[in-house]
Design a protein around this motif. Structure first.
Motif, PDB file in Angstrom:
ATOM      1  N   ALA A   1       0.999   6.575  -7.007  1.00 34.02           N
ATOM      2  CA  ALA A   1       0.191   7.923  -7.259  1.00 34.02           C
ATOM      3  C   ALA A   1       0.521   9.056  -6.693  1.00 34.02           C
ATOM      4  O   ALA A   1       0.071  10.456  -7.399  1.00 34.02           O
ATOM      5  N   ALA A   2       2.009   9.143  -6.048  1.00 34.17           N
ATOM      6  CA  ALA A   2       2.240  10.664  -6.270  1.00 34.17           C
ATOM      7  C   ALA A   2       3.488  10.295  -7.287  1.00 34.17           C
ATOM      8  O   ALA A   2       4.168  11.813  -7.676  1.00 34.17           O
ATOM      9  N   GLY A   3       3.274   9.805  -8.208  1.00 32.70           N
ATOM     10  CA  GLY A   3       4.368   9.880  -9.224  1.00 32.70           C
ATOM     11  C   GLY A   3       5.585   9.803  -8.876  1.00 32.70           C
ATOM     12  O   GLY A   3       6.301  10.616 -10.136  1.00 32.70           O
ATOM     13  N   TYR A   4       6.318   9.429  -8.471  1.00 35.61           N
ATOM     14  CA  TYR A   4       7.811   9.262  -7.573  1.00 35.61           C
ATOM     15  C   TYR A   4       7.585   7.605  -8.405  1.00 35.61           C
ATOM     16  O   TYR A   4       9.986   7.973  -8.593  1.00 35.61           O
ATOM     17  N   GLY A   5       7.274   6.664  -8.238  1.00 37.16           N
ATOM     18  CA  GLY A   5       8.146   5.701  -9.849  1.00 37.16           C
ATOM     19  C   GLY A   5       6.917   4.421 -10.324  1.00 37.16           C
ATOM     20  O   GLY A   5       5.990   5.186 -10.685  1.00 37.16           O
TER      21      GLY A   5
ATOM     22  N   ASP B   1       0.450  -1.773   0.159  1.00 35.23           N
ATOM     23  CA  ASP B   1      -0.038   0.263  -0.473  1.00 35.23           C
ATOM     24  C   ASP B   1       0.718   1.210   0.381  1.00 35.23           C
ATOM     25  O   ASP B   1       0.353   2.022   0.039  1.00 35.23           O
ATOM     26  N   ALA B   2       2.558   1.121   0.991  1.00 36.98           N
ATOM     27  CA  ALA B   2       3.128   2.309   0.464  1.00 36.98           C
ATOM     28  C   ALA B   2       3.315   2.350  -0.947  1.00 36.98           C
ATOM     29  O   ALA B   2       3.640   3.492  -1.237  1.00 36.98           O
ATOM     30  N   ILE B   3       3.777   0.978  -1.735  1.00 40.52           N
ATOM     31  CA  ILE B   3       4.316   1.667  -3.235  1.00 40.52           C
ATOM     32  C   ILE B   3       2.760   1.996  -3.152  1.00 40.52           C
ATOM     33  O   ILE B   3       3.547   2.710  -3.931  1.00 40.52           O
ATOM     34  N   LYS B   4       1.909   1.494  -3.874  1.00 36.77           N
ATOM     35  CA  LYS B   4       0.944   2.341  -4.366  1.00 36.77           C
ATOM     36  C   LYS B   4       0.379   3.908  -4.027  1.00 36.77           C
ATOM     37  O   LYS B   4       1.088   5.035  -5.075  1.00 36.77           O
TER      38      LYS B   4
ATOM     39  N   PRO C   1      -6.923   0.868  -7.435  1.00 29.85           N
ATOM     40  CA  PRO C   1      -6.017   1.773  -7.134  1.00 29.85           C
ATOM     41  C   PRO C   1      -6.561   3.037  -6.763  1.00 29.85           C
ATOM     42  O   PRO C   1      -7.706   3.563  -7.987  1.00 29.85           O
ATOM     43  N   ASP C   2      -5.880   3.761  -6.825  1.00 26.20           N
ATOM     44  CA  ASP C   2      -6.115   6.037  -7.428  1.00 26.20           C
ATOM     45  C   ASP C   2      -6.433   6.085  -7.982  1.00 26.20           C
ATOM     46  O   ASP C   2      -5.503   5.626  -9.267  1.00 26.20           O
ATOM     47  N   LYS C   3      -7.087   6.777  -8.392  1.00 25.32           N
ATOM     48  CA  LYS C   3      -7.319   7.474 -10.072  1.00 25.32           C
ATOM     49  C   LYS C   3      -6.197   8.078  -9.956  1.00 25.32           C
ATOM     50  O   LYS C   3      -5.657   8.250 -11.458  1.00 25.32           O
TER      51      LYS C   3
END
Length: 294
Positions: A234-238, A227-230, A251-253
């Motif tokens: 979502a934040a665009g980190y990778g 969940d932390a990876i997701k 998942p998050d939109k």
């Protein structure tokens, strides 16, 4: 020092309740000489008379009254202990210790726990977050009863490991990225990556998948919490490679899922000790197996 048996105490209480050796013998389905022997053994052990006879009626002596009172409590505790154990033998109560990874705990195990709460509310389920190797060690050591482990696993003496379910591994990609309909090792290796840490089976699967295209990418960060990876995706980190269970929420939109080419699967198994299985543990195994195709 000789211990006092519960049978002797039960005989003393029966005489105190009925006021007669003969009536106590009938109630306990014992021969009258056996009742007399029980009292004689108790009095020898205590070193004092426990009963007095007046006008054909038997009553406890002062010391006997104290022992009768304590005996009632001991007998009640013993009966309660046997009743509690019997409920566990019947699977109505009990404690089951489960070892599983964060991925299984996040979306799969809660479904089983909800069913168990509804149908077996008196079973105490204890969950430990462990790697597959740690779970198998706990089963061998006897500190766990059931394990959800990544497959394949080498045979372990004394354990039964059976396939449970197979879920597709998907590419989780920030929604604002432009990505193909099917993600290949070549494309994903060129992106910033968030992958599971090297202690997990999923990390090994991911490395093998990248290797099919001749790639060995270095991730920006490694975690062992899906969940932390997701959230980072979502934040665009990778982008990430994660299993997707059919019953898991979308998942998050800000995240899109894409199938892989070649396809990749996360396989899980159920592990437990071989031999006798307690009824409460069997209930847990049955509920988990019902989720096999969920």
């Amino acid at each position: 020092m000789r211990e006092i048996s519960l049978d002797r105490l039960r005989t003393l209480v029966a005489i105190a309740d009925r006021g007669s050796f003969a009536d106590a013998a009938r109630a306990l389905h014992l021969a009258p000489p056996t009742v007399s022997l029980h009292i004689a053994e108790l009095e020898e052990r205590i070193g004092a008379p426990l009963l007095s006879r007046k006008r054909g009626h038997v009553r406890p002596s002062a010391i006997g009254e104290v022992l009768v009172e304590r005996a009632r409590r001991l007998l009640a505790d013993a009966e309660q202990a046997l009743a509690d154990i019997q409920r566990q033998v019947q699977g109505l109560e009990g404690r089951v210790r489960i070892g599983a990874s964060t991925g299984a705990i996040a979306h799969l195990l809660p479904q089983a726990l909800e069913v168990l709460r509804q149908h077996h509310p008196a079973i105490d389920i204890q969950v430990a977050v462990l790697t597959s190797r740690e779970t198998l060690t706990g089963l061998v050591d006897g500190t766990l009863d059931v394990g959800l482990v990544a497959l394949p696993q080498p045979p372990v003496a004394g354990l039964v490991i059976t396939p449970w379910r197979r879920d597709p591994v998907m590419a989780f990609v920030p929604a604002h990225w432009q990505c193909p309909a099917r993600v290949t090792p070549a494309w994903l290796a060129g992106q910033p990556l968030i992958l599971n840490d090297a202690t997990t089976r999923l990390s090994q699967l991911s490395a093998e998948w990248f290797a099919t295209g001749g790639h060995q990418p270095v991730p920006r960060i490694e975690l062992n919490y899906n969940d932390a990876i997701k959230s980072l995706v979502a934040a665009g980190y990778g982008a990430a490679l994660l299993p997707h269970e059919a019953t898991a929420p979308l998942p998050d939109k800000r995240v899109v899922m894409r199938p892989l080419r070649p396809a990749l699967w996360r396989r899980l198994g159920i592990a437990h000790r071989a031999g006798h299985i307690e009824r409460s543990t069997q209930h847990v195994l049955d509920v988990l197996r019902d989720l096999r195709m969920a």
